[in-house]
Design a protein around this motif. Structure first.
Motif, mmCIF file in Angstrom:
data_model
loop_
_atom_site.group_PDB
_atom_site.id
_atom_site.type_symbol
_atom_site.label_atom_id
_atom_site.label_comp_id
_atom_site.label_asym_id
_atom_site.label_seq_id
_atom_site.Cartn_x
_atom_site.Cartn_y
_atom_site.Cartn_z
ATOM 1 N N GLU A 1 -2.714 28.877 -33.068
ATOM 2 C CA GLU A 1 -2.419 28.413 -34.170
ATOM 3 C C GLU A 1 -1.819 27.384 -34.830
ATOM 4 N N THR A 2 -0.437 26.429 -34.096
ATOM 5 C CA THR A 2 -0.276 25.308 -33.190
ATOM 6 C C THR A 2 -1.170 23.704 -33.393
ATOM 7 N N GLU B 1 3.553 40.209 -37.878
ATOM 8 C CA GLU B 1 5.040 40.296 -38.064
ATOM 9 C C GLU B 1 4.883 41.878 -38.145
ATOM 10 N N ARG C 1 0.910 38.535 -27.781
ATOM 11 C CA ARG C 1 2.515 37.870 -27.993
ATOM 12 C C ARG C 1 2.279 37.508 -29.309
ATOM 13 N N ARG C 2 3.675 37.247 -30.299
ATOM 14 C CA ARG C 2 3.446 36.217 -30.888
ATOM 15 C C ARG C 2 3.816 34.200 -30.649
ATOM 16 N N GLU C 3 3.910 34.274 -29.940
ATOM 17 C CA GLU C 3 4.223 33.212 -29.161
ATOM 18 C C GLU C 3 2.759 32.568 -29.239
ATOM 19 N N ASP C 4 2.279 33.547 -28.403
ATOM 20 C CA ASP C 4 0.865 33.297 -28.376
ATOM 21 C C ASP C 4 0.201 32.823 -29.192
ATOM 22 N N TRP D 1 -2.010 38.249 -40.565
ATOM 23 C CA TRP D 1 -0.831 37.436 -40.613
ATOM 24 C C TRP D 1 0.871 38.677 -39.998
ATOM 25 N N ALA E 1 1.112 32.172 -32.371
ATOM 26 C CA ALA E 1 1.534 30.712 -32.637
ATOM 27 C C ALA E 1 1.299 29.230 -32.021
ATOM 28 N N LEU E 2 0.840 29.555 -31.064
ATOM 29 C CA LEU E 2 0.931 28.746 -30.191
ATOM 30 C C LEU E 2 -1.115 27.802 -30.366
#
Lengths: 129, 129
Positions: free
Chosen positions: B82-83, B17, B74-77, B13, B79-80
Motif C-alpha cells: 500500500e505504501t 484488521e 501479514r499486515r506489514e506486507d 482492510w 502495508a508496505l
DNA sequence: TCCCATTGGTTACACTTGTAAACACATTGT
DNA sequence: ACAATGTGTTTACAAGTGTAACCAATGGGA
C-alpha cells in the motif's frame, strides 16, 4: 469551506499531473500529453477532464470554441488529503508508525535515510511549525 | 513469488484488521466483531471474507460445518505494498519528499515531530538497514 | 459553398466496490 | 419429527472507475 475534500481516482491523478505540470492547457495539449504518457485515447482524457470539472477540481475557460483547462486545487492540497486518508487506513494515522514500520522492513534505501535526516535537520533549524 | 501483490479495498482492510487482531476467528466471531466495529450486517462480512479468500488473502479451514478464517498475508506486507503504491502516486516514490511536504504544510503536530525524532534516533542506533 | 478535419459532448459498457437480502443446509431443544 | 436457530452461499444492485466509440458542431480550405 473553500478547499472541499476532493478525492481523485488514479486516472484522475494522471490528468491532474498533466495540468499541474503546466497550465492552462487546451484540450488538444492535454489529450496529446496523456496519449503520450498514458497511451490514452482522446476521448478518455476529455471524459476525465469533464468529470474533474464536475468535481470542482479543474476549471475550463472557453474562448471561441477552444477550451483550456486549469487546476482548481493545488497539488499539495490533494496530496495532503490523500496522505491523511492513507495514514489513517494503513498506519492508524501515525506518520512515525509508518516510518518505523518501513525501517523494520528495511524498505528504506541508504539514500532515503540520508534524505530523511536532512529533512529532519531542516525541520529543527526552522521550528516554525 | 510467494507474496503476490494483493490490493485490498478499504472494506477489505477492515476485515483483515479483524483477523490480524486475532486469528483464527470463526465466521461468527468475525461477523460479530465487524458488526460492532463497522456496523455491518452478517452477510456483508461473509461476502468480504469470501472475496478475500478468492484473492488469496485469507484461508478458511472448515471443520464440521463451522469455518474459521485466518490471514494469509501479514499486515506489514500489505502495508508496505500500500505504501509503495501511495508514495509512487503522490510523492514520486520519495518518502523524504512526503515528509518535507508535510512540514511545509505544517501538517505535523508537535507530537508527531517528537516521535519522528525518536524513530530517527533509533534508526541511528540500529544501523542494521 | 460544401466537405473535411478538428474539437468537444453524449452515451456506453465492463469491472470493481460496498452493502445486503434471500436462500439453503445443518443442528438442536421440545 | 419438527420448528427455530445458527451458519454459510448465491444473487443482487447501485455507485464508482477505466476506457472509449460514436455523434454534433464549427471553422478553414478547395
Amino acid at each position: 469551506m473553500s478547499i472541499p475534500n476532493i478525492n481523485l481516482t488514479t486516472a484522475e491523478w494522471s490528468v491532474m499531473e498533466c495540468l499541474w505540470q503546466k497550465s492552462p492547457r487546451t484540450g488538444r495539449e492535454a489529450t496529446e500529453w496523456l496519449k503520450k504518457s498514458m497511451g490514452w485515447s482522446r476521448s478518455t482524457t476529455l471524459t476525465l477532464l469533464r468529470r474533474l470539472e464536475a468535481k470542482g477540481a479543474v476549471a475550463c475557460d472557453d474562448q471561441g470554441g477552444i477550451k483550456s483547462f486549469r487546476p482548481l486545487i493545488r497539488r499539495e492540497d490533494a496530496a495532503l488529503q490523500e496522505t491523511e486518508d492513507f495514514l489513517d487506513r494503513v498506519y492508524k494515522g501515525s506518520l512515525s508508525l509508518m516510518i518505523s514500520s518501513l525501517t523494520k522492513k528495511q524498505a528504506l534505501s541508504q539514500q532515503e535515510i540520508a534524505e530523511l535526516h536532512e529533512v529532519l535537520r531542516e525541520m529543527e533549524a526552522n521550528p516554525d511549525d
